[in-house]
Design a protein around this motif. Sequence first.
Motif, PDB file in Angstrom:
ATOM      1  N   CYS A  62       0.836  -1.207   0.000  1.00 33.65           N
ATOM      2  CA  CYS A  62       0.000   0.000   0.000  1.00 33.65           C
ATOM      3  C   CYS A  62       0.869   1.255   0.000  1.00 33.65           C
ATOM      4  CB  CYS A  62      -0.962   0.000   1.183  1.00 33.65           C
ATOM      5  SG  CYS A  62      -0.202   0.390   2.773  1.00 33.65           S
ATOM      6  N   ALA A  63       0.248   2.381  -0.334  1.00 34.43           N
ATOM      7  CA  ALA A  63       0.988   3.636  -0.455  1.00 34.43           C
ATOM      8  C   ALA A  63       1.639   4.051   0.862  1.00 34.43           C
ATOM      9  CB  ALA A  63       0.049   4.738  -0.945  1.00 34.43           C
ATOM     10  N   GLY A  64       0.957   3.803   1.974  1.00 35.64           N
ATOM     11  CA  GLY A  64       1.518   4.175   3.275  1.00 35.64           C
ATOM     12  C   GLY A  64       2.772   3.388   3.595  1.00 35.64           C
ATOM     13  N   SER A  65       2.763   2.083   3.351  1.00 36.30           N
ATOM     14  CA  SER A  65       3.937   1.245   3.610  1.00 36.30           C
ATOM     15  C   SER A  65       5.133   1.699   2.772  1.00 36.30           C
ATOM     16  CB  SER A  65       3.625  -0.222   3.297  1.00 36.30           C
ATOM     17  OG  SER A  65       2.712  -0.758   4.222  1.00 36.30           O
ATOM     18  N   GLN A  66       4.877   1.946   1.509  1.00 34.42           N
ATOM     19  CA  GLN A  66       5.966   2.361   0.627  1.00 34.42           C
ATOM     20  C   GLN A  66       6.534   3.718   1.058  1.00 34.42           C
ATOM     21  OE1 GLN A  66       7.306   0.317  -1.821  1.00 34.42           O
ATOM     22  NE2 GLN A  66       5.948  -1.083  -0.704  1.00 34.42           N
ATOM     23  N   ALA A  67       5.673   4.595   1.561  1.00 34.24           N
ATOM     24  CA  ALA A  67       6.144   5.898   2.042  1.00 34.24           C
ATOM     25  C   ALA A  67       7.044   5.734   3.262  1.00 34.24           C
ATOM     26  CB  ALA A  67       4.953   6.796   2.373  1.00 34.24           C
ATOM     27  N   TYR A  68       6.676   4.851   4.182  1.00 37.05           N
ATOM     28  CA  TYR A  68       7.497   4.662   5.379  1.00 37.05           C
ATOM     29  C   TYR A  68       8.837   4.003   5.044  1.00 37.05           C
ATOM     30  CZ  TYR A  68       4.151   6.407   8.741  1.00 37.05           C
ATOM     31  OH  TYR A  68       3.340   7.230   9.473  1.00 37.05           O
ATOM     32  N   LEU A  69       8.869   3.148   4.032  1.00 37.34           N
ATOM     33  CA  LEU A  69      10.148   2.587   3.591  1.00 37.34           C
ATOM     34  C   LEU A  69      11.047   3.684   3.027  1.00 37.34           C
ATOM     35  CD1 LEU A  69       8.953  -0.740   1.922  1.00 37.34           C
ATOM     36  CD2 LEU A  69      10.366  -0.530   3.977  1.00 37.34           C
ATOM     37  N   ARG A  70      10.464   4.599   2.255  1.00 32.97           N
ATOM     38  CA  ARG A  70      11.250   5.723   1.722  1.00 32.97           C
ATOM     39  C   ARG A  70      11.722   6.634   2.846  1.00 32.97           C
ATOM     40  NH1 ARG A  70       7.031   5.622  -2.061  1.00 32.97           N
ATOM     41  NH2 ARG A  70       6.063   7.474  -1.139  1.00 32.97           N
ATOM     42  N   LEU A  71      10.855   6.845   3.855  1.00 38.14           N
ATOM     43  CA  LEU A  71      11.251   7.686   4.984  1.00 38.14           C
ATOM     44  C   LEU A  71      12.428   7.061   5.729  1.00 38.14           C
ATOM     45  CD1 LEU A  71      10.766  10.102   6.886  1.00 38.14           C
ATOM     46  CD2 LEU A  71       9.140   8.659   8.141  1.00 38.14           C
ATOM     47  N   ALA A  72      12.393   5.749   5.963  1.00 39.04           N
ATOM     48  CA  ALA A  72      13.500   5.069   6.636  1.00 39.04           C
ATOM     49  C   ALA A  72      14.797   5.254   5.858  1.00 39.04           C
ATOM     50  CB  ALA A  72      13.186   3.587   6.807  1.00 39.04           C
ATOM     51  N   SER A  73      14.713   5.174   4.546  1.00 38.24           N
ATOM     52  CA  SER A  73      15.892   5.376   3.708  1.00 38.24           C
ATOM     53  C   SER A  73      16.431   6.797   3.870  1.00 38.24           C
ATOM     54  CB  SER A  73      15.530   5.111   2.245  1.00 38.24           C
ATOM     55  OG  SER A  73      16.643   5.346   1.405  1.00 38.24           O
ATOM     56  N   GLU A  74      15.520   7.782   3.922  1.00 33.81           N
ATOM     57  CA  GLU A  74      15.956   9.170   4.125  1.00 33.81           C
ATOM     58  C   GLU A  74      16.606   9.363   5.491  1.00 33.81           C
ATOM     59  OE1 GLU A  74      14.139  12.927   2.813  1.00 33.81           O
ATOM     60  OE2 GLU A  74      12.395  11.680   2.332  1.00 33.81           O
ATOM     61  N   VAL A  75      16.015   8.748   6.524  1.00 36.36           N
ATOM     62  CA  VAL A  75      16.588   8.852   7.865  1.00 36.36           C
ATOM     63  C   VAL A  75      18.020   8.305   7.868  1.00 36.36           C
ATOM     64  CG1 VAL A  75      16.450   7.950  10.222  1.00 36.36           C
ATOM     65  CG2 VAL A  75      14.393   8.829   9.105  1.00 36.36           C
ATOM     66  N   ILE A  76      18.225   7.140   7.261  1.00 38.25           N
ATOM     67  CA  ILE A  76      19.555   6.530   7.203  1.00 38.25           C
ATOM     68  C   ILE A  76      20.515   7.427   6.438  1.00 38.25           C
ATOM     69  CG2 ILE A  76      20.887   4.601   6.278  1.00 38.25           C
ATOM     70  CD1 ILE A  76      19.349   3.879   8.776  1.00 38.25           C
ATOM     71  N   GLN A  77      20.068   8.011   5.335  1.00 38.04           N
ATOM     72  CA  GLN A  77      20.928   8.901   4.559  1.00 38.04           C
ATOM     73  C   GLN A  77      21.344  10.120   5.381  1.00 38.04           C
ATOM     74  OE1 GLN A  77      18.861   9.834   0.916  1.00 38.04           O
ATOM     75  NE2 GLN A  77      18.858   7.710   0.213  1.00 38.04           N
ATOM     76  N   ARG A  78      20.410  10.678   6.143  1.00 41.38           N
ATOM     77  CA  ARG A  78      20.746  11.827   6.990  1.00 41.38           C
ATOM     78  C   ARG A  78      21.729  11.424   8.083  1.00 41.38           C
ATOM     79  NH1 ARG A  78      15.821  16.163   7.739  1.00 41.38           N
ATOM     80  NH2 ARG A  78      15.179  16.198   5.555  1.00 41.38           N
ATOM     81  N   GLU A  79      21.542  10.232   8.622  1.00 42.67           N
ATOM     82  CA  GLU A  79      22.457   9.754   9.652  1.00 42.67           C
ATOM     83  C   GLU A  79      23.869   9.616   9.101  1.00 42.67           C
ATOM     84  OE1 GLU A  79      21.762   8.882  13.047  1.00 42.67           O
ATOM     85  OE2 GLU A  79      20.102  10.177  12.509  1.00 42.67           O
ATOM     86  N   ARG A  80      23.982   9.104   7.895  1.00 39.62           N
ATOM     87  CA  ARG A  80      25.296   8.967   7.272  1.00 39.62           C
ATOM     88  C   ARG A  80      25.934  10.333   7.047  1.00 39.62           C
ATOM     89  NH1 ARG A  80      23.516   4.328   2.880  1.00 39.62           N
ATOM     90  NH2 ARG A  80      23.618   2.544   4.321  1.00 39.62           N
ATOM     91  N   GLY A  81      25.090  11.290   6.634  1.00 37.88           N
ATOM     92  CA  GLY A  81      25.600  12.644   6.433  1.00 37.88           C
ATOM     93  C   GLY A  81      26.102  13.263   7.725  1.00 37.88           C
ATOM     94  N   LEU A  82      25.391  13.013   8.832  1.00 34.08           N
ATOM     95  CA  LEU A  82      25.805  13.553  10.128  1.00 34.08           C
ATOM     96  C   LEU A  82      27.129  12.940  10.577  1.00 34.08           C
ATOM     97  CD1 LEU A  82      22.356  13.557  11.969  1.00 34.08           C
ATOM     98  CD2 LEU A  82      23.682  15.569  11.294  1.00 34.08           C
ATOM     99  N   LYS A  83      27.281  11.626  10.350  1.00 30.08           N
ATOM    100  CA  LYS A  83      28.507  10.951  10.750  1.00 30.08           C
ATOM    101  C   LYS A  83      29.695  11.433   9.929  1.00 30.08           C
ATOM    102  CE  LYS A  83      26.268   6.721  12.389  1.00 30.08           C
ATOM    103  NZ  LYS A  83      26.065   5.265  12.142  1.00 30.08           N
ATOM    104  N   ALA A  84      29.430  11.757   8.650  1.00 27.01           N
ATOM    105  CA  ALA A  84      30.506  12.190   7.764  1.00 27.01           C
ATOM    106  C   ALA A  84      30.916  13.646   8.027  1.00 27.01           C
ATOM    107  CB  ALA A  84      30.078  12.028   6.311  1.00 27.01           C
ATOM    108  N   ALA A  85      29.998  14.421   8.592  1.00 28.72           N
ATOM    109  CA  ALA A  85      30.267  15.849   8.827  1.00 28.72           C
ATOM    110  C   ALA A  85      31.316  16.054   9.915  1.00 28.72           C
ATOM    111  CB  ALA A  85      28.977  16.538   9.214  1.00 28.72           C
TER     112      ALA A  85
END
Length: 293
Positions: free
Chosen positions: A270-293
Motif C-alpha cells: 500500500c501507499a503508506g507502507s511504501q512511504a514509510y520505507l522511503r522515509l526510513a531510507s531518508e533517515v539513514i541517509q541523513r544519519e550517514r551525512g551527520l557521521k561524515a560531517a
Amino acid sequence: MTTDILDLELHDAAKEASDLAPPGRTARPRILALANQKGGVGKTTTAINLGTALAAIGEKVLILDLDPQGNASTGLGIEHKMRHVSTYHVLSGEQDLRRAVMDTAVPGLHVAPSTLDLLGLELEISQERNRAHRLRLAIEGLALGDHLRAEPFTYILIDCPPSLNLLTINALAAADAVLVPLQCEFFALEGLSQLIRTVDQVKHAINPRLEIHGVVLTMYDPRNNLSGQVVSDVREFMGSKVFETMIPRNVRVSEAPSHGKPVLLYDLKCAGSQAYLRLASEVIQRERGLKAA
C-alpha cells in the motif's frame, strides 16, 4: 505544562545534570524522540512504521512507549495483560529498562510498553532530584548491557505523549535528535514553532547535543488544496529539515493498528507502507551525512 512551569523544570534539570556522572564509553544507540504536543498528527503511527522499516533494512530497533495511552504498544500487538513491566516501572525506578523490553512480530524490532500508570508518574517523582533524567540514565544502563551483547540496539525511537510534560522532557533530555511528525492541516506551523522553542530550551539547559533531525509531513492528501499550502509553508519555514517523503492519507495505515500490526506487515504494497520505507531510507541517509560531517 505551562511555559513558566516548563522553564522552572528545565532550570532544575540543568542543575541536576551537572551532578550526574557522564555516560561511559559504550556503543550507544542513536536515540530519536518523536514529538509533537498536538495529538492526532501520526506520531505513534510514524514511530511504529519507521521502526519497522528500519528493522527491515537490518537495524536493531527499540521503541520506547512514553504515551500513557499505550497506542504504540497496542499497535505492535502487545496486549495490556502482557505489560508486566512497563516504562512506568522504569521511570519510577522500580525496574531496569532491560526488564521492560519485549519482542514484537517484526524481527529486529522491540518495544518497552507503557500503561496508564504513567499518568501519575509526574506527581510521584516531582520532588526527585533527577526527575528529568530518569530515561537518559535508564538508556545508559541498557546500552552498557548491550555493549556486552552480539547485537546491541542501533536505534531507539521514543514515542512521546501529545503534550510538553515531564515525560516529554525526559525524552528530549535522553535523545540525540527530534523527529517531528506534522499533519498537513491548519495550525500546523503554530504547533511546530512551540515545539522548536521547547527543543531550544532543552538544548541550552540540559542536553546540548539535541537537534531537530527532521520534520515528516503526515496525512498528506494531494486532492486537498490546504495540504498543498501547508507543505509549501512548512518547507519555506524549515527548509532542508523537511523530509522529501510525505506520508499520505491511507486507509490501510489507519486499519493496521486495530490488527496489532505495523502497516508494513498488514499491507506491504500500500501507499503508506511504501512511504514509510522511503522515509526510513531518508533517515539513514541523513544519519550517514551527520557521521561524515
